[in-house]
Design an enzyme around this catalytic site. Structure first.
Site, PDB file in Angstrom:
ATOM      1  N   ARG A  51      14.326  38.272  51.882  1.00 18.12           N
ATOM      2  CA  ARG A  51      15.579  38.554  51.195  1.00 18.12           C
ATOM      3  C   ARG A  51      16.652  38.634  52.263  1.00 18.12           C
ATOM      4  O   ARG A  51      16.375  38.533  53.453  1.00 18.12           O
ATOM      5  CB  ARG A  51      15.515  39.797  50.292  1.00 18.12           C
ATOM      6  CG  ARG A  51      14.512  40.870  50.594  1.00 18.12           C
ATOM      7  CD  ARG A  51      14.771  41.618  51.871  1.00 18.12           C
ATOM      8  NE  ARG A  51      16.133  42.134  51.899  1.00 18.12           N
ATOM      9  CZ  ARG A  51      16.824  42.461  52.952  1.00 18.12           C
ATOM     10  NH1 ARG A  51      16.275  42.318  54.165  1.00 18.12           N
ATOM     11  NH2 ARG A  51      18.033  42.914  52.903  1.00 18.12           N
ATOM     12  N   ALA A  53      20.882  37.228  52.674  1.00 14.01           N
ATOM     13  CA  ALA A  53      21.485  35.916  52.425  1.00 14.01           C
ATOM     14  C   ALA A  53      21.050  34.824  53.423  1.00 14.01           C
ATOM     15  O   ALA A  53      20.571  33.757  53.014  1.00 14.01           O
ATOM     16  CB  ALA A  53      23.014  36.065  52.385  1.00 14.01           C
ATOM     17  N   ARG A  86      17.764  32.623  43.405  1.00 15.14           N
ATOM     18  CA  ARG A  86      18.635  33.815  43.405  1.00 15.14           C
ATOM     19  C   ARG A  86      20.090  33.331  43.343  1.00 15.14           C
ATOM     20  O   ARG A  86      20.469  32.428  44.078  1.00 15.14           O
ATOM     21  CB  ARG A  86      18.391  34.692  44.647  1.00 15.14           C
ATOM     22  CG  ARG A  86      17.029  35.392  44.599  1.00 15.14           C
ATOM     23  CD  ARG A  86      16.920  36.487  45.642  1.00 15.14           C
ATOM     24  NE  ARG A  86      17.714  37.651  45.306  1.00 15.14           N
ATOM     25  CZ  ARG A  86      17.888  38.695  46.136  1.00 15.14           C
ATOM     26  NH1 ARG A  86      17.334  38.680  47.321  1.00 15.14           N
ATOM     27  NH2 ARG A  86      18.618  39.726  45.776  1.00 15.14           N
ATOM     28  N   GLN A 200      16.380  49.116  50.234  1.00 12.08           N
ATOM     29  CA  GLN A 200      16.262  48.311  51.472  1.00 12.08           C
ATOM     30  C   GLN A 200      16.702  49.111  52.702  1.00 12.08           C
ATOM     31  O   GLN A 200      16.254  48.845  53.805  1.00 12.08           O
ATOM     32  CB  GLN A 200      17.110  47.039  51.368  1.00 12.08           C
ATOM     33  CG  GLN A 200      16.601  46.006  50.383  1.00 12.08           C
ATOM     34  CD  GLN A 200      17.287  46.131  49.040  1.00 12.08           C
ATOM     35  OE1 GLN A 200      17.601  47.237  48.604  1.00 12.08           O
ATOM     36  NE2 GLN A 200      17.518  45.022  48.385  1.00 12.08           N
ATOM     37  N   ASP A 241      26.841  38.758  51.074  1.00 12.89           N
ATOM     38  CA  ASP A 241      26.086  37.647  50.483  1.00 12.89           C
ATOM     39  C   ASP A 241      26.983  36.483  50.123  1.00 12.89           C
ATOM     40  O   ASP A 241      26.523  35.345  50.005  1.00 12.89           O
ATOM     41  CB  ASP A 241      25.329  38.124  49.238  1.00 12.89           C
ATOM     42  CG  ASP A 241      24.151  38.971  49.656  1.00 12.89           C
ATOM     43  OD1 ASP A 241      24.357  40.153  49.965  1.00 12.89           O
ATOM     44  OD2 ASP A 241      23.033  38.428  49.715  1.00 12.89           O
TER      45      ASP A 241
HETATM   46  O1  MRU Z   1      19.019  41.852  47.566  1.00 12.58           O
HETATM   47  P1  MRU Z   1      18.927  41.627  49.045  1.00 12.58           P
HETATM   48  O2  MRU Z   1      18.006  42.558  49.738  1.00 12.58           O
HETATM   49  O3  MRU Z   1      18.675  40.167  49.368  1.00 12.58           O
HETATM   50  O4  MRU Z   1      20.390  41.957  49.532  1.00 12.58           O
HETATM   51  C1  MRU Z   1      20.739  41.818  50.882  1.00 12.58           C
HETATM   52  C2  MRU Z   1      22.100  42.277  51.165  1.00 12.58           C
HETATM   53  O5  MRU Z   1      22.830  42.713  50.301  1.00 12.58           O
HETATM   54  C3  MRU Z   1      22.575  42.106  52.569  1.00 12.58           C
HETATM   55  O6  MRU Z   1      23.460  43.112  52.906  1.00 12.58           O
HETATM   56  C4  MRU Z   1      23.257  40.748  52.650  1.00 12.58           C
HETATM   57  O7  MRU Z   1      22.350  39.722  52.335  1.00 12.58           O
HETATM   58  C5  MRU Z   1      23.864  40.465  53.944  1.00 12.58           C
HETATM   59  S1  MRU Z   1      22.620  40.438  55.186  1.00 12.58           S
HETATM   60  C6  MRU Z   1      22.731  39.385  56.323  1.00 12.58           C
END
Ligand code: MRU
Length: 358
Positions: A51, A53, A86, A200, A241
């Site tokens: 997970r 971005a 996603r 997370q 993201d």
């Molecule tokens: O749902 P996730 O765990 O994929 O969400 C990740 C985030 O919100 C991060 O902060 C985002 O991807 C930026 S990380 C490089």
């Protein structure tokens, strides 16, 4: 891990295989997985074994490679299937567009080789970009540290979700800034938002910071405002993201509330992101960015390790209660102090961000 350096995803030349760290097992178990098929890559993204971005984007391009190994004629099918995994992170579409452009006009019998070359190049590029984001952002943290009158206290940085090495191939975005600032000698302490519903922050950011020996404290998502009012946060650094050309930033749900609290308390709110997270086609993040809605069980239930060391899941609420689970929110540009990219630090304004399009 045990003296060995791992990336979140990597290609093993010895047996031509793609590997990931299975993030659904962290922080309780460190497990790696081999991705062998297009279905494996899609499942890894959808089940959030990977997970974040940038990592979603790199996993998707390896997914194209794996799909072509199965059948070199299924380029379009693979790209469509991966794009649907996603919705919010724009890096996914960006990476697939790039892969598609490289493969569209390649002879079918050469596609596997070109796909692998592209995927490996994008893997290496992501790592280098994230390292540079850290270098750029560390200068901001250094300035705040230098200006801090009371050096008996560390520089207190608040972060949300996991925008670390686990969200990218290596280094991370927001956490890269923290790692590079620590390397440069800034004395740091990180407030880690637990980041409900999937936690997370609690499970991944704390795990990462612990392995990097960065002082940190886990807090509930609602604590940030109070800490800022008490002068206990020097700046916030988060990831993104998807960012519009106007500087609106879409990140894990709850980011907006942190930005509001930061604005109200004159705490700088920095967003660290690769240029690939900027969607140059969008100008109004609130209206235009698709917000992922996820399984309601993520809200109604919690999973963790029990006293016997077993991972278990518990229900928090009355059975059958109505639950909503939006995964992301949009922080308007006016609440963002600076956007940190691999190409420098910018105001969250179209006049500055448009320059990054080339
Ligand atoms: O749902 P996730 O765990 O994929 O969400 C990740 C985030 O919100 C991060 O902060 C985002 O991807 C930026 S990380 C490089």
């Amino acid at each position: 891990m045990n003296g060995q350096h791992f990336q979140s995803i990597w290609f093993d030349e010895s047996d031509n295989s793609v590997h990931i760290i299975d993030q659904t097992c962290l922080p309780h178990r460190f497990e790696t997985l081999t991705l062998e098929t297009l279905a494996d890559a899609c499942h890894a993204i959808e089940a959030m074994q990977v997970r974040g971005a940038p990592l979603i984007g790199v996993t998707a391009v390896y997914g194209v490679y794996l799909a072509l190994l199965e059948d070199p004629n299924q380029l379009a099918v693979a790209v469509d299937r991966l794009a649907a995994t996603r919705p919010t992170a724009v890096n996914l579409q960006w990476a697939l567009d790039r892969m598609n452009a490289a493969l569209r006009n390649t002879l079918v019998d050469q596609r596997v080789a070109v796909a692998l070359q592209q995927a490996r190049a994008m893997e290496a590029e992501d790592s280098a970009i994230c390292a540079e984001i850290g270098v750029q952002g560390a200068k901001l943290l250094q300035e705040i540290w230098d200006a801090k009158p009371d050096k008996s206290e560390p520089l207190n940085v608040l972060t949300h979700c996991n925008a670390g090495a686990l969200a990218t191939v290596d280094w991370g975005t927001a956490l890269s800034v923290i790692y590079k600032a620590a390397e440069a000698g800034v004395e740091l302490h990180v407030w880690v938002d637990e980041t409900r519903p999937r936690n997370q922050g609690a499970s991944l950011t704390c795990w990462e910071l612990g392995h990097q020996d960065i002082a940190h404290t886990l807090i509930v998502d609602n604590a940030g405002g109070h800490l800022m009012q008490q002068g206990l946060v020097d700046c916030c650094v988060v990831g993104s993201d998807r960012t519009t050309i106007t500087g609106d930033v879409c990140n894990k749900i709850g980011t907006y509330l942190k930005a509001l609290a930061a604005f109200d308390n004159d705490v700088p709110f920095f967003v660290a992101l690769p240029v690939s997270s900027i969607d140059f086609t969008l100008s109004d993040g609130i209206k235009e960015i698709p917000i992922e809605e996820r399984d309601t069980e993520e809200v109604s239930h919690l999973s963790g390790i029990d006293a016997n060391g077993l991972v278990s899941k518990i229900r928090l609420c009355p059975e059958g209660v109505a639950v909503s689970n939006f995964g992301f929110d949009v922080t308007p540009a006016r609440l963002v102090t600076k956007i940190i990219t691999e190409r420098g630090v910018f105001d969250a304004e179209q006049s500055q961000l448009a320059r990054l399009r080339s």
